[in-house]
Motif scaffolding. Structure first.
Motif, PDB file in Angstrom:
ATOM      1  N   CYS A 260      84.220  61.677  51.760  1.00  0.00           N
ATOM      2  CA  CYS A 260      84.995  60.453  51.942  1.00  0.00           C
ATOM      3  C   CYS A 260      84.435  59.379  51.012  1.00  0.00           C
ATOM      4  CB  CYS A 260      84.941  59.988  53.388  1.00  0.00           C
ATOM      5  SG  CYS A 260      85.882  61.051  54.509  1.00  0.00           S
ATOM      6  N   ILE A 261      85.270  58.895  50.117  1.00  0.00           N
ATOM      7  CA  ILE A 261      84.864  57.872  49.154  1.00  0.00           C
ATOM      8  C   ILE A 261      85.090  56.494  49.763  1.00  0.00           C
ATOM      9  CG2 ILE A 261      85.188  56.968  46.835  1.00  0.00           C
ATOM     10  CD1 ILE A 261      84.085  59.830  46.946  1.00  0.00           C
ATOM     11  N   THR A 262      84.050  55.673  49.755  1.00  0.00           N
ATOM     12  CA  THR A 262      84.143  54.295  50.258  1.00  0.00           C
ATOM     13  C   THR A 262      83.686  53.356  49.157  1.00  0.00           C
ATOM     14  OG1 THR A 262      81.857  54.205  51.083  1.00  0.00           O
ATOM     15  CG2 THR A 262      83.522  55.185  52.550  1.00  0.00           C
ATOM     16  N   ARG A 263      83.516  52.078  49.493  1.00  0.00           N
ATOM     17  CA  ARG A 263      82.983  51.127  48.522  1.00  0.00           C
ATOM     18  C   ARG A 263      81.460  51.199  48.448  1.00  0.00           C
ATOM     19  NH1 ARG A 263      85.881  46.759  47.053  1.00  0.00           N
ATOM     20  NH2 ARG A 263      84.238  46.591  45.480  1.00  0.00           N
ATOM     21  N   ASP A 264      80.865  52.067  49.234  1.00  0.00           N
ATOM     22  CA  ASP A 264      79.420  52.284  49.220  1.00  0.00           C
ATOM     23  C   ASP A 264      79.084  53.268  48.105  1.00  0.00           C
ATOM     24  OD1 ASP A 264      76.759  52.854  49.643  1.00  0.00           O
ATOM     25  OD2 ASP A 264      76.970  53.219  51.800  1.00  0.00           O
ATOM     26  N   ALA A 265      78.187  52.885  47.185  1.00  0.00           N
ATOM     27  CA  ALA A 265      77.831  53.740  46.052  1.00  0.00           C
ATOM     28  C   ALA A 265      77.273  55.087  46.492  1.00  0.00           C
ATOM     29  CB  ALA A 265      76.820  53.015  45.162  1.00  0.00           C
TER      30      ALA A 265
END
Length: 297
Positions: A260-265
Motif C-alpha cells: 500500500c503506497i502512502t505519503r510516507d516514504a
C-alpha cells in the motif's frame, strides 16, 4: 427576578460551556467530514507483476518464462479491467509531492535485462500504451554491448546499452538498479554479505558494485536509478540499511503480496511483487493477485 440558589449559577455556567464546546467540536467534525480526501489521507494498494524472460523459444513457458502471446494477453486483461500502469517515478512523485496515482494502478517489472524484453516486450508495451520498470544487471549489459553480436539469441542474450537507452528515451521503460555484478547465488547470495566477510569490507564492496551500475547508466544517458531491485530478492536489515544509505528512495523485493503506497516514504521500501509464472494463464495470474488486492482494500 428570582435569585438563583447557591451553586445553581455554577451548574448553569457549566451547562452553557458544554453547549458551546459541543457546537465547536461538532462544527470541527463536520469540516473534517466534508473535507475532500487528499493523497495524504489514503493508502493506494499497488499490485506489481515481476517478469523475467519473454520468449516462445527454448523451455517456454516456465516458472520464469512467458511467451510474447501470454504477455500480450496480460496487457489486454489489464486494459479491459481498467488498470493503468505506473513506474517508480510515479510512486516517488506521489509520496514527495502528492501527485495523484490512477484509480487502479498496476506496476509491471522486468528483471535481469534479457534481450527478449527489448525484442518482444517493448513493442507490446508501446502497442498498448503501457509502461514498465526494467532492472538490468550491469556486467551483462557491458558484456553484450561489447560483443555486439548480430546473431543475438533471444533466450540467453541481454540488452545492450543502446537498446536500454532507446527504451528509456521513449518513456515506455524506466531503468532501475539490479546491481552491477551480484547476480549469482555463490559465493554470495545476491547482494548479501558472504560468510566470514567483515562488515567494513562488505560495505565497501556493496557500495562499489552499486556505484558501477549507477555510472554505467549515467554514461549511456540514462538518469541514475532511484530504486534498488534486490538480486534474487535476497535482503535483510543490513542490506536495507546500505540501500538507504546509498541514497535509493525505493526498493523492489521478491516477496509476494500487495504493497500500500502512502505519503510516507517508508511505503516505497521493499515493494512486494508477484512472479509471473508462465505455467498459468493470464486470468489465473491476475485473479490470484486480485484476490490479495481485495483483502487489503
Amino acid at each position: 427576578m428570582r435569585k438563583p440558589k447557591k451553586g445553581q449559577w455554577r451548574l448553569e455556567a457549566a451547562f452553557l460551556a458544554g453547549l458551546i464546546l459541543f457546537a465547536v467540536v461538532g462544527a470541527s467534525m463536520e469540516q473534517r467530514l466534508a473535507r475532500p480526501v487528499s493523497a495524504q489521507d489514503t493508502a493506494v494498494p499497488l499490485p506489481v507483476a515481476m517478469y523475467h524472460s519473454v520468449t516462445d523459444q527454448g523451455e517456454s513457458p516456465g516458472e520464469y518464462v512467458i511467451s510474447p502471446s501470454m504477455l500480450e494477453k496480460d496487457l489486454q486483461w489489464l486494459s479491459q479491467h481498467g488498470y493503468e500502469t505506473v513506474v517508480v517515478g510515479d510512486l516517488v512523485s506521489h509520496v514527495e509531492n502528492g501527485t495523484p496515482l490512477p484509480e487502479k494502478p498496476v506496476m509491471l517489472t522486468f528483471d535481469d535485462g534479457y534481450y527478449n524484453n527489448y525484442r518482444n516486450a517493448y513493442p507490446l508495451l508501446q502497442k498498448y500504451g503501457m509502461q514498465a520498470v526494467l532492472s538490468p544487471v550491469g556486467t551483462l549489459v557491458e558484456q553484450f554491448t561489447e560483443t555486439d553480436d548480430p546473431e543475438e539469441h533471444e533466450v540467453w542474450s541481454y540488452c545492450t546499452s543502446g537498446e536500454l537507452q532507446e527504451m528509456a528515451a521513449s518513456g515506455v521503460v524506466e531503468i532501475q538498479n539490479h546491481s552491477d555484478d551480484f547476480h549469482e547465488l555463490t559465493p554470495r547470495r545476491g547482494c548479501l554479505r558472504k560468510s566470514g566477510e567483515d562488515e567494513a569490507t562488505y560495505r565497501n564492496i556493496f557500495f562499489e558494485d552499486t556505484r558501477k551500475a549507477q555510472e554505467l547508466f549515467r554514461s549511456i544517458g540514462i538518469s541514475p536509478p532511484v530504486c534498488y531491485t534486490y538480486p534474487y530478492g535476497a535482503r535483510n536489515a543490513e542490506t536495507d540499511a546500505l540501500v538507504q544509505e546509498y541514497g535509493f528512495v525505493a526498493s523492489l523485493s521478491c516477496e509476494e503480496g500487495i504493497t500500500c503506497i502512502t505519503r510516507d516514504a517508508a511505503s516505497l521500501k521493499n515493494i512486494r511483487r508477484y512472479n509471473r509464472d508462465g505455467r498459468i494463464s493470464s486470468e489465473q495470474f491476475w485473479q490470484k493477485v486480485l484476490g490479495q488486492l481485495e483483502e487489503v482494500s
